[in-house]
Design a protein around this motif. Structure first.
Motif, PDB file in Angstrom:
ATOM      1  N   TRP A  64      -3.924  41.823 -26.933  1.00  0.00           N
ATOM      2  CA  TRP A  64      -2.763  42.314 -26.187  1.00  0.00           C
ATOM      3  C   TRP A  64      -2.620  41.957 -24.876  1.00  0.00           C
ATOM      4  O   TRP A  64      -1.670  42.381 -24.062  1.00  0.00           O
ATOM      5  CB  TRP A  64      -2.597  43.896 -26.513  1.00  0.00           C
ATOM      6  CG  TRP A  64      -2.192  44.252 -27.712  1.00  0.00           C
ATOM      7  CD1 TRP A  64      -3.257  44.642 -28.602  1.00  0.00           C
ATOM      8  CD2 TRP A  64      -1.071  43.844 -28.357  1.00  0.00           C
ATOM      9  NE1 TRP A  64      -2.494  44.761 -29.844  1.00  0.00           N
ATOM     10  CE2 TRP A  64      -1.415  44.532 -29.854  1.00  0.00           C
ATOM     11  CE3 TRP A  64       0.279  43.742 -28.279  1.00  0.00           C
ATOM     12  CZ2 TRP A  64      -0.275  44.716 -30.745  1.00  0.00           C
ATOM     13  CZ3 TRP A  64       1.263  43.668 -28.926  1.00  0.00           C
ATOM     14  CH2 TRP A  64       1.035  44.234 -30.152  1.00  0.00           C
ATOM     15  N   THR A  65      -3.669  41.052 -24.237  1.00  0.00           N
ATOM     16  CA  THR A  65      -3.566  40.671 -22.901  1.00  0.00           C
ATOM     17  C   THR A  65      -2.197  39.512 -22.937  1.00  0.00           C
ATOM     18  O   THR A  65      -1.986  38.946 -23.470  1.00  0.00           O
ATOM     19  CB  THR A  65      -4.909  39.778 -22.578  1.00  0.00           C
ATOM     20  OG1 THR A  65      -4.910  38.791 -23.475  1.00  0.00           O
ATOM     21  CG2 THR A  65      -5.951  40.637 -22.756  1.00  0.00           C
ATOM     22  N   GLY A  66      -1.955  39.738 -21.672  1.00  0.00           N
ATOM     23  CA  GLY A  66      -0.478  38.810 -21.283  1.00  0.00           C
ATOM     24  C   GLY A  66       0.614  39.599 -21.442  1.00  0.00           C
ATOM     25  O   GLY A  66       1.810  39.063 -20.653  1.00  0.00           O
ATOM     26  N   LEU A 119      11.331  37.486 -24.282  1.00  0.00           N
ATOM     27  CA  LEU A 119      10.321  36.935 -25.439  1.00  0.00           C
ATOM     28  C   LEU A 119       8.990  36.929 -24.702  1.00  0.00           C
ATOM     29  O   LEU A 119       8.636  35.685 -24.379  1.00  0.00           O
ATOM     30  CB  LEU A 119      10.949  35.635 -25.947  1.00  0.00           C
ATOM     31  CG  LEU A 119      12.171  35.599 -26.748  1.00  0.00           C
ATOM     32  CD1 LEU A 119      12.672  33.971 -27.010  1.00  0.00           C
ATOM     33  CD2 LEU A 119      12.118  36.534 -27.958  1.00  0.00           C
ATOM     34  N   ASN A 120       8.448  37.999 -25.079  1.00  0.00           N
ATOM     35  CA  ASN A 120       7.002  38.038 -24.330  1.00  0.00           C
ATOM     36  C   ASN A 120       5.997  37.396 -25.450  1.00  0.00           C
ATOM     37  O   ASN A 120       6.266  37.465 -26.657  1.00  0.00           O
ATOM     38  CB  ASN A 120       6.719  39.578 -24.135  1.00  0.00           C
ATOM     39  CG  ASN A 120       7.380  40.199 -22.919  1.00  0.00           C
ATOM     40  OD1 ASN A 120       7.189  39.739 -21.777  1.00  0.00           O
ATOM     41  ND2 ASN A 120       8.280  40.910 -23.509  1.00  0.00           N
ATOM     42  N   HIS A 121       4.885  36.826 -24.796  1.00  0.00           N
ATOM     43  CA  HIS A 121       3.942  36.210 -25.506  1.00  0.00           C
ATOM     44  C   HIS A 121       2.479  36.455 -25.084  1.00  0.00           C
ATOM     45  O   HIS A 121       2.086  36.351 -23.975  1.00  0.00           O
ATOM     46  CB  HIS A 121       3.940  34.554 -25.504  1.00  0.00           C
ATOM     47  CG  HIS A 121       3.755  33.947 -26.771  1.00  0.00           C
ATOM     48  ND1 HIS A 121       2.296  33.269 -27.142  1.00  0.00           N
ATOM     49  CD2 HIS A 121       4.477  33.618 -28.096  1.00  0.00           C
ATOM     50  CE1 HIS A 121       2.126  32.681 -28.139  1.00  0.00           C
ATOM     51  NE2 HIS A 121       3.379  32.937 -28.750  1.00  0.00           N
ATOM     52  N   ALA A 122       1.689  36.883 -26.088  1.00  0.00           N
ATOM     53  CA  ALA A 122       0.366  37.273 -25.698  1.00  0.00           C
ATOM     54  C   ALA A 122      -0.457  35.950 -25.353  1.00  0.00           C
ATOM     55  O   ALA A 122      -0.332  34.834 -25.908  1.00  0.00           O
ATOM     56  CB  ALA A 122      -0.241  37.964 -26.894  1.00  0.00           C
ATOM     57  N   ASN A 123      -1.629  35.936 -24.621  1.00  0.00           N
ATOM     58  CA  ASN A 123      -2.601  35.069 -24.408  1.00  0.00           C
ATOM     59  C   ASN A 123      -3.132  34.446 -25.747  1.00  0.00           C
ATOM     60  O   ASN A 123      -3.500  35.231 -26.458  1.00  0.00           O
ATOM     61  CB  ASN A 123      -3.640  35.388 -23.418  1.00  0.00           C
ATOM     62  CG  ASN A 123      -2.986  35.742 -22.123  1.00  0.00           C
ATOM     63  OD1 ASN A 123      -3.429  36.841 -21.611  1.00  0.00           O
ATOM     64  ND2 ASN A 123      -2.528  34.944 -21.311  1.00  0.00           N
TER      65      ASN A 123
END
Length: 205
Positions: free
Chosen positions: A196-198, A161-165
């Motif tokens: 889209w960073t992070g 579960l990726n999360h953007a900055n």
């Protein structure tokens, strides 16, 4: 008597390679998030102990006057759960466990207890008649852990579960109802070049 808790979650802004400070983009992200939250009834801002989370929280707080800011150890950066090999598909088990073994031993060993404390402190309805809105400025692992718990998914399912900055996730805990993930990874308050960073490079659109 119990009332709804709205848990607002965000990952810190983009940080320098060593994690010691926000980049210029990270500061812009945090400020934009604070501007978005200005009209929301946030009652408190919790943040993890690392500088990138603390700086993000301060920049958000500068846009939402009068909201107290609290450092909170369970909002930190750690591995919330290390799955047993037999709980993972054989094709990916070794790769995953090798990756997790690369994190500091302290984060892996102390993480599960911290993750349980985060669930105790940040989830569930609140006492009283008034809904409460709380913001937690944290890291992608804890956001994944809390979303997993809200969905009643297996413990290992925080992984992936990726999360953007400086994106927003919102979970509602209402009395006598299952938790609801109302918003996940919303970057609508960020200009396109900061959304889209992070994420790993292959996930940046």
């Amino acid at each position: 008597m119990a009332a709804d808790r709205y848990l607002w979650l965000t990952r810190h802004g983009e940080a320098s390679p060593d994690g010691s400070a926000l980049t210029g983009n990270g500061r812009r992200q945090a400020t934009a998030l604070g501007e978005r939250l200005r009209s929301r009834p946030i009652s408190v801002i919790h943040h993890g102990p690392l500088p990138r989370a603390a700086q993000t929280a301060r920049l958000i707080a500068a846009q939402v006057d009068g909201v107290p800011v609290h450092r909170c150890e369970p909002a930190g950066d750690y591995v919330p759960h290390v799955p047993r090999r037999e709980k993972r598909p054989p094709a990916s088990a070794d790769l995953l466990l090798d990756r997790l073994s690369g994190f500091p031993a302290e984060e892996r060993e102390n993480g599960p207890a911290m993750a349980r404390e985060a669930l105790r402190r940040f989830t569930g309805p609140v006492d009283g008649a008034e809904p409460r809105h709380e913001l937690v400025v944290t890291h992608t692992f804890l956001i994944g852990w809390l979303v997993r718990a809200a969905l009643d998914a297996p413990d290992w399912r925080w992984i992936g579960l990726n999360h953007a900055n400086a994106a927003l996730t919102v979970i509602r805990y209402a009395p006598d109802r299952p938790a609801s993930v109302l918003v996940y990874n919303d970057t609508g308050h960020l200009p396109p070049e900061l959304r889209w960073t992070g994420f790993p490079p292959e996930l940046r659109l």
